[in-house]
Structure formats: C-alpha cells, structure tokens
Design an enzyme around this catalytic site. Structure first.
Site, PDB file in Angstrom:
ATOM      1  N   THR A  93      27.681  38.804  41.980  1.00 18.40           N
ATOM      2  CA  THR A  93      28.753  39.507  42.241  1.00 18.40           C
ATOM      3  C   THR A  93      28.326  40.505  40.873  1.00 18.40           C
ATOM      4  OG1 THR A  93      30.134  38.783  39.945  1.00 18.40           O
ATOM      5  CG2 THR A  93      30.882  38.040  42.488  1.00 18.40           C
ATOM      6  N   CYS A  94      28.743  41.322  40.417  1.00 17.94           N
ATOM      7  CA  CYS A  94      28.215  42.317  39.081  1.00 17.94           C
ATOM      8  C   CYS A  94      27.875  41.592  38.196  1.00 17.94           C
ATOM      9  CB  CYS A  94      29.171  43.311  39.262  1.00 17.94           C
ATOM     10  SG  CYS A  94      30.741  42.550  38.638  1.00 17.94           S
ATOM     11  N   ALA A 139      34.174  51.733  50.053  1.00 11.73           N
ATOM     12  CA  ALA A 139      35.212  51.250  49.836  1.00 11.73           C
ATOM     13  C   ALA A 139      34.984  50.004  50.877  1.00 11.73           C
ATOM     14  CB  ALA A 139      35.242  51.342  51.675  1.00 11.73           C
ATOM     15  N   GLU A 173      40.727  37.726  36.063  1.00 10.65           N
ATOM     16  CA  GLU A 173      40.339  38.545  37.159  1.00 10.65           C
ATOM     17  C   GLU A 173      40.273  37.582  38.312  1.00 10.65           C
ATOM     18  OE1 GLU A 173      37.705  39.317  38.809  1.00 10.65           O
ATOM     19  OE2 GLU A 173      36.532  38.055  38.023  1.00 10.65           O
TER      20      GLU A 173
END
Length: 358
Positions: free
Chosen positions: A48-49, A189, A113
């Site tokens: 992930t980031c 997207a 989150e």
C-alpha cells in the site's frame, strides 16, 4: 510449518525507502510467481502507500526469508537495505497478530482507516491468481478481514476522518473554504481514487471529473459518484480546468510532471491549484511544489493529521487489541488442528506405503 511476516512501513522507514518497494498489482503478481518458482509455495504480498509486507508459510523460515529478501532486492533494484533496521520480522502468532492489527487500522498512518480491508482482500486475490495462496494464508487473510470488520462494529476506532482520502479533503479546504463552485479532477479509478471522489462529493464539491488509463473503470466510477469522464489522452486539458487534482494511480513514473503543470499557469491566469498526491510511488514530481500557483500535498503531509487522529482514538486501540488477541487465539487453535491433521495424513500415507511394500 511456520508463518513469517517480513515488512517495511511508515513506522520503520522514510518515504524514500518505501517508494522503491511499492508494487502495483501487475508487479506483485509477477513477483509472487517468481517466489513460487523459487520453491516458496505459499506467499501473499500486501503493498500500500504506507507499507509493503510479505507473509509466508514454510518449513524452513530462515531459508524462506533469505530467498524472499534476495528476490525482493533483485526485483526492485533496492540492494540489501531490506535486511537492515528499517524492516521488521514477525513469526507464527506474532505474524498473525500483526496482520490483524493492520486490518483493524491501528497500525495505519490514519488510525482506524477502512481502506486497508479492501487492500487485504485484493492482496489475497492476487496471491490466489499467482497460485501462492493455499490453505493457511487464505484462512489467515480472510480472518484478518473479519477481525477488522468486527473491530469497526464493536469499537469507535473508525469514527470520524479515518482515511487518506478523507483527510485529503480537509487539507484541500485549507485553500478553498467553499467547495460549491470548485471542481476536482480524480486521476485513477482504483480504491483510493474512488474514496477521494466519494469524500469530495459528500463535501459538496461543485463538479467531479474522472480519468483513468482504463476507460471502463473511469466510467463506472463517474456513474457511481455522479461525475463526468474525460479520456486519459485529454489529461492536459482536464488539468487546465481543475481547481483540485487528486492523483492516485499505480504508475511507477510520475503521472504529473513540473513541465506539464507549469504550462498551465498562464492559461489559468494564475488561479490557485491544489494537487493531492495520494499515490505510492509518488504520482507527482516533487518539483511541482516550486510553482507559485500550486499547493502540492503528499502522503508525508498527512503525518500531522495522523497524530491528531491517533490522539482522538487512543482509548479505542486497547479495545481493538483485545479483539485482535481473541481472534489470534481462534486462528491458533484452527492452525494447530490443521498441523495435526497434516501429520495424521502423512502418517497414514506412510503406513499405507509400508503395507503395500509388504
């Protein structure tokens, strides 16, 4: 058989070290297949980031770790730093507990989150496609998702602004206090782009435009959030009309460069532009921040918001950890039964082989 987690995250390394180890879906699929060919039978990668982690099940953890580190260094061109102090190693139930805490959002930059749940499901899906998710890790990752869901239902860990996308909306409000006449361009997207678009729509943004290299995905997202679609080939003209740009692609190269954005300044008449770089690796060339009319915010700019977020949810972390420990115990009992079953199967085969020989 034993479990292993080897990872690097925002808690152990700066962004400059996280970026080279970030793998998009295609890269992760290829890498897992490489591990499979290197005799690592069961592996799932979560990228992930804010983190890149690999979960393995193996007979020889030391050998599996050595093969993983070597393959990762070769695949990403990162050299040997993955073996140094920026990485963490978890084994057996400690690995399960770590993944469950990640799933609950208490190990995230933005505490509580929910994006991570979708990312964990995607990680398992990619590993299944690569042929590296078997009985143990499939169970482990499914259990992680159910644990995360339980934490969000039974505690207040997810109350308020609890994602990179939602915090990004708050950051944009520092420049534009009134969203009603402003427009946002969402580039990408995927899950993060979808969340950003959803939060901007809820915040009352005037208009939303979506672009993506795959037109079908852009069209589906635009329909869902009542936005419009612009072809990716027309990105430059779309940028010219946008007040806010949320960039969340999986590209390894910069989607937005200083040259691209600088050319907009004169045509926009110097009107301010907010650019939110939500990608990992970074989607926006850092030099874009040098332009007078641009307000560029990246993942690192969320750290102060994350500290405030953590303080508000500190009381919930203990309650979530109780849930995690309970679910780890449940997984442990299942895993132990599975190990016993495998031993019984092996013993029966040995007995049957002996009987046939005689």
């Amino acid at each position: 058989m034993s479990l292993l987690c080897l990872g690097i995250s925002h808690q152990t390394a700066p962004l400059t070290l996280l970026e080279p180890l970030s793998l998009n879906e295609g890269e992760m699929l290829a890498f897992l297949r490489k591990l499979r060919d290197d005799n690592i039978a069961e592996a799932v990668g979560l990228s992930t980031c804010n983190r890149t982690e690999f979960y393995l099940e193996a007979d020889d953890l030391a050998l599996a770790k050595a093969r993983l580190v070597s393959a990762l260094a070769s695949h990403t061109g990162t050299g040997s730093f993955v073996q140094q102090e920026h990485c963490y190693l978890r084994e057996d139930l400690s690995a399960a507990r770590h993944l469950f805490r990640v799933a609950c959002g208490i190990d995230s930059l933005i505490v509580g989150e929910r994006e991570i749940l979708g990312q964990i499901r995607d990680a398992l899906e990619i590993a299944t496609k690569a042929g590296t998710a078997d009985r143990a890790l499939t169970r482990l990752f499914n259990k992680a998702v159910s644990t995360g869901r339980r934490a969000h239902v039974e505690t207040n860990i997810g109350r308020g602004r609890v994602s990179v996308a939602s915090v990004s909306v708050s950051i944009a409000r520092k420049v534009f206090t009134d969203f009603t006449r402003k427009s946002v361009l969402v580039i990408g997207a995927g899950q993060t782009g979808k969340l950003a678009a959803t939060h901007f729509r809820k915040a009352g943004i005037g208009s939303i435009t979506v672009t993506n290299r795959t037109p079908g995905r852009a069209e589906a997202l635009a329909e869902e959030i009542d936005g419009t679609v612009v072809p990716f080939t027309e990105l430059q003209s779309a940028l010219e009309k946008a007040d806010i740009v949320a960039c969340a692609t999986g590209n390894q190269d910069h989607t937005l460069t200083q040259e691209m954005i600088a050319s907009l300044g004169r045509r926009r008449g110097g009107a301010p532009m907010v650019i939110l770089d939500l990608g990992m690796p970074r989607n926006v060339e850092p030099k874009v921040a040098d332009l007078d009319f641009v307000f560029l915010y990246g993942i690192e700019d969320l750290e102060s918001a994350a500290q405030e977020n953590r303080a508000q949810r500190e009381a919930e972390i203990a309650a979530v950890d109780e849930i995690v420990l309970e679910e780890v115990a449940n997984f442990s009992r299942w895993y132990a039964r599975g190990e016993a079953d495998q031993l019984i199967i092996a013993l029966r085969r040995r007995i049957e082989d002996t009987r046939r020989q005689h």
